[in-house]
Design a protein around this motif. Structure first.
Motif, short mmCIF file in Angstrom:
data_model
loop_
_atom_site.label_atom_id
_atom_site.label_comp_id
_atom_site.label_asym_id
_atom_site.label_seq_id
_atom_site.Cartn_x
_atom_site.Cartn_y
_atom_site.Cartn_z
N LEU A 119 0.82 -1.20 0.00
CA LEU A 119 0.00 0.00 0.00
C LEU A 119 0.86 1.26 0.00
CD1 LEU A 119 -2.78 1.22 0.03
CD2 LEU A 119 -2.79 1.05 2.51
N PHE A 120 1.95 1.25 0.75
CA PHE A 120 2.86 2.40 0.76
C PHE A 120 3.37 2.69 -0.65
CE2 PHE A 120 4.15 1.65 5.45
CZ PHE A 120 3.04 2.38 5.86
N GLU A 121 3.69 1.64 -1.41
CA GLU A 121 4.18 1.82 -2.78
C GLU A 121 3.11 2.45 -3.67
OE1 GLU A 121 5.57 -1.92 -4.13
OE2 GLU A 121 7.35 -1.94 -2.83
N ILE A 122 1.86 2.01 -3.50
CA ILE A 122 0.77 2.56 -4.31
C ILE A 122 0.53 4.02 -3.95
CG2 ILE A 122 -1.72 2.43 -4.73
CD1 ILE A 122 -1.50 -0.57 -4.62
N LEU A 123 0.52 4.33 -2.66
CA LEU A 123 0.33 5.72 -2.24
C LEU A 123 1.43 6.61 -2.79
CD1 LEU A 123 -0.77 5.25 1.49
CD2 LEU A 123 -2.22 5.81 -0.46
N ASP A 124 2.65 6.09 -2.80
CA ASP A 124 3.77 6.86 -3.34
C ASP A 124 3.58 7.11 -4.84
OD1 ASP A 124 6.49 8.02 -3.01
OD2 ASP A 124 7.03 6.44 -4.43
N GLN A 125 3.11 6.10 -5.57
CA GLN A 125 2.85 6.26 -7.00
C GLN A 125 1.77 7.31 -7.25
OE1 GLN A 125 5.53 4.78 -8.70
NE2 GLN A 125 3.98 4.10 -10.15
N ASP B 290 -27.61 -1.19 -2.99
CA ASP B 290 -26.78 -0.68 -1.90
C ASP B 290 -25.41 -1.35 -1.87
OD1 ASP B 290 -27.49 -3.20 -1.11
OD2 ASP B 290 -28.34 -2.62 0.82
N LYS B 291 -25.02 -2.00 -2.95
CA LYS B 291 -23.71 -2.67 -3.03
C LYS B 291 -22.90 -2.08 -4.17
CE LYS B 291 -25.35 -7.09 -1.16
NZ LYS B 291 -26.70 -6.59 -0.84
N PHE B 292 -21.59 -1.96 -3.96
CA PHE B 292 -20.71 -1.46 -5.00
C PHE B 292 -19.45 -2.32 -5.05
CE2 PHE B 292 -19.64 0.83 -1.12
CZ PHE B 292 -18.26 0.72 -1.07
N SER B 293 -18.80 -2.29 -6.19
CA SER B 293 -17.55 -3.03 -6.37
C SER B 293 -16.74 -2.31 -7.43
CB SER B 293 -17.82 -4.48 -6.79
OG SER B 293 -18.50 -4.51 -8.04
N GLY B 294 -15.45 -2.62 -7.46
CA GLY B 294 -14.64 -1.95 -8.47
C GLY B 294 -13.17 -2.31 -8.38
N LEU B 295 -12.42 -1.58 -9.19
CA LEU B 295 -10.99 -1.83 -9.35
C LEU B 295 -10.28 -0.51 -9.59
CD1 LEU B 295 -8.42 -3.60 -10.18
CD2 LEU B 295 -9.33 -3.45 -12.51
N ILE B 296 -9.12 -0.34 -8.98
CA ILE B 296 -8.21 0.77 -9.28
C ILE B 296 -6.86 0.15 -9.61
CG2 ILE B 296 -7.09 2.86 -8.46
CD1 ILE B 296 -9.44 3.10 -6.45
N LYS B 297 -6.38 0.38 -10.81
CA LYS B 297 -5.09 -0.17 -11.23
C LYS B 297 -4.11 0.97 -11.43
CE LYS B 297 -2.85 -3.16 -14.65
NZ LYS B 297 -2.15 -3.92 -13.60
N VAL B 298 -2.97 0.88 -10.74
CA VAL B 298 -1.94 1.90 -10.79
C VAL B 298 -0.87 1.47 -11.78
CG1 VAL B 298 -0.22 3.16 -9.43
CG2 VAL B 298 -2.42 2.55 -8.42
N LYS B 299 -0.29 2.43 -12.51
CA LYS B 299 0.75 2.13 -13.49
C LYS B 299 2.01 1.61 -12.81
CE LYS B 299 -0.79 5.55 -16.88
NZ LYS B 299 -0.45 6.79 -17.60
N ILE C 298 -3.77 11.49 -11.13
CA ILE C 298 -4.46 10.98 -12.32
C ILE C 298 -3.48 10.30 -13.26
CG2 ILE C 298 -5.78 11.64 -14.36
CD1 ILE C 298 -6.96 13.93 -12.69
N ASP C 299 -2.33 10.92 -13.47
CA ASP C 299 -1.33 10.36 -14.38
C ASP C 299 -0.86 8.98 -13.93
OD1 ASP C 299 -1.42 12.55 -16.03
OD2 ASP C 299 0.32 13.54 -15.15
N ALA C 300 -0.86 8.74 -12.63
CA ALA C 300 -0.35 7.48 -12.10
C ALA C 300 -1.37 6.36 -12.15
CB ALA C 300 0.13 7.68 -10.67
N ILE C 301 -2.63 6.67 -12.47
CA ILE C 301 -3.69 5.67 -12.52
C ILE C 301 -3.87 5.19 -13.95
CG2 ILE C 301 -6.16 5.26 -12.18
CD1 ILE C 301 -6.06 7.27 -9.89
N GLU C 302 -3.92 3.89 -14.13
CA GLU C 302 -4.13 3.30 -15.46
C GLU C 302 -5.60 3.02 -15.74
OE1 GLU C 302 -3.24 -1.02 -17.38
OE2 GLU C 302 -1.47 0.08 -16.68
N ARG C 303 -6.33 2.57 -14.71
CA ARG C 303 -7.72 2.19 -14.94
C ARG C 303 -8.50 2.26 -13.63
NH1 ARG C 303 -9.04 -3.33 -18.07
NH2 ARG C 303 -7.80 -2.15 -19.57
N ILE C 304 -9.75 2.70 -13.73
CA ILE C 304 -10.66 2.69 -12.60
C ILE C 304 -11.99 2.12 -13.08
CG2 ILE C 304 -11.91 4.05 -10.88
CD1 ILE C 304 -9.74 6.15 -11.06
N GLN C 305 -12.56 1.22 -12.31
CA GLN C 305 -13.89 0.69 -12.61
C GLN C 305 -14.74 0.79 -11.35
OE1 GLN C 305 -11.94 -2.90 -15.16
NE2 GLN C 305 -14.09 -3.18 -14.62
N LEU C 306 -16.00 1.14 -11.52
CA LEU C 306 -16.94 1.19 -10.41
C LEU C 306 -18.30 0.72 -10.88
CD1 LEU C 306 -17.82 2.07 -7.53
CD2 LEU C 306 -18.38 4.29 -8.53
#
Length: 349
Positions: A57-63, A340-349, A327-335
């Motif tokens: 998680l630290f690596e993703i936050l840094d990205q 009352d339920k949600f799901s998704g993905l955040i992919k970092v470059k 924004i530049d560091a994110i490759e893809r977001i899905q929601l």
């Protein structure tokens, strides 16, 4: 960490839905689970992290250029309208899994922000798309910069300067709540709105004039057996030409931001290979919102895309470069929101 309201507003607009993108911005910070709750119009995010996964998680936050002290929790406040909307949805809980610079999340909200559920259909978006959305109604998002129509719709940014008689025509003909799709694509951040409403008289566009004293700027054009209805809405000779284009394709009525955008959308809808299939998840009958943000190297999000999603007013905000770096560091977001339920993905470059 104290998160300022104007910064939250910027993050919210990024995913085009005020409350929905807030979920995204907070879930970027979660490792295993998180809870968002409210008390006296103040909000708190509590985090429960698995120790062995903190390094990832630290690596993703840094990205993403996000400070690591957010793991200690976040307290924030919103304006009155946004606060009322978020209180209605709390408590919000989610489970998070992180693997190879990807964050997968599944969560629950206390109430759905939408009144109806819909059945999605597969559509073919242009390959250069940076934003694809499905919601009951997306017209207000195009005309006035509103979030997708919910119980708490409020204008956030101004996207268009269309003449009032054209806006009235849109509200009469495109104000459908049975499910619409929005594509934002290309270097110029062109867009297209798709609706299944089948009784729209596109020939009535000929009666719309930007200035009453001037002749109509409407014309028709045929390409590959499809009839396109073009309306130039430039309000003076000194103003850049803007030709809105409308056409029918199968069961869809499409409004595109330009002639070229209309051709691109038509080509993708009729293509056998050169398109993005949306949605890319299992379809059922209870979807209320689907958002797909793409920022791949071949078709990156540029300043025009950011202006569309965040509004040109974003350039006047403080710390906007930090948001751009994220924004530049994110490759893809899905929601995906279903009831009352949600799901998704955040992919970092």
């Amino acid at each position: 960490m104290k998160l300022k309201p104007h910064l939250l507003g910027i993050l919210v607009i990024l995913l085009t839905a005020l409350i929905i993108f807030f979920y995204f911005s907070t879930r970027l910070l979660n490792k295993s689970t998180f809870t968002l709750d409210s008390k006296e119009n103040k909000f708190t995010i509590s985090l429960r992290l698995k120790e062995k996964q903190k390094k990832d998680l630290f690596e993703i936050l840094d990205q993403l250029s996000i400070p690591q002290n957010v793991l200690n929790g976040i307290n924030f406040q919103l304006d009155a309208t946004s606060s009322a909307a978020l209180v209605y949805l709390t408590p919000i809980t989610a489970d998070i899994k992180i693997n190879n610079y990807s964050i997968n999340f599944n969560g629950h909200i206390s109430h759905s922000p939408f009144d109806q559920t819909l059945s999605e259909e597969f559509v073919k978006a242009p390959k250069s798309s940076n934003l694809i959305m499905f919601a009951p109604n997306l017209l207000d998002f195009i005309l006035n910069g509103r979030t997708p129509t919910t119980r708490f719709g409020e204008s956030i940014i101004k996207k268009t300067n269309y003449p009032q008689n054209l806006i009235n025509w849109f509200k009469l003909n495109f104000n459908d709540k049975n499910g619409q799709y929005l594509f934002v694509f290309g270097k110029n951040a062109d867009f297209a709105l798709l609706t299944k409403k089948d009784n729209i008289n596109l020939y009535a566009l000929e009666d719309i004039k930007v200035n009453e004293q001037d002749p109509s700027q409407y014309k028709e054009e045929t390409r590959s057996n499809i009839n396109y209805h073009l309306l130039n809405i430039a309000q003076s000779q000194n103003e850049s030409s803007q030709t809105l284009t409308f056409f029918l394709n199968g069961k869809w009525t499409i409004f595109a931001s330009s002639r070229e955008a209309a051709f691109d959308v038509s080509d993708s809808l009729n293509s056998e290979s050169d398109f993005i299939e949306f949605p890319n998840h299992n379809i059922d009958t209870d979807t209320q919102l689907a958002v797909f943000v793409l920022n791949e190297d071949k078709y990156p999000i540029n300043q025009n895309s950011i202006n569309f999603m965040l509004g040109e007013e974003f350039n006047a905000q403080k710390n906007n470069q930090k948001i751009i770096n994220t924004i530049d560091a994110i490759e893809r977001i899905q929601l995906i929101l279903k009831g009352d339920k949600f799901s998704g993905l955040i992919k970092v470059k």
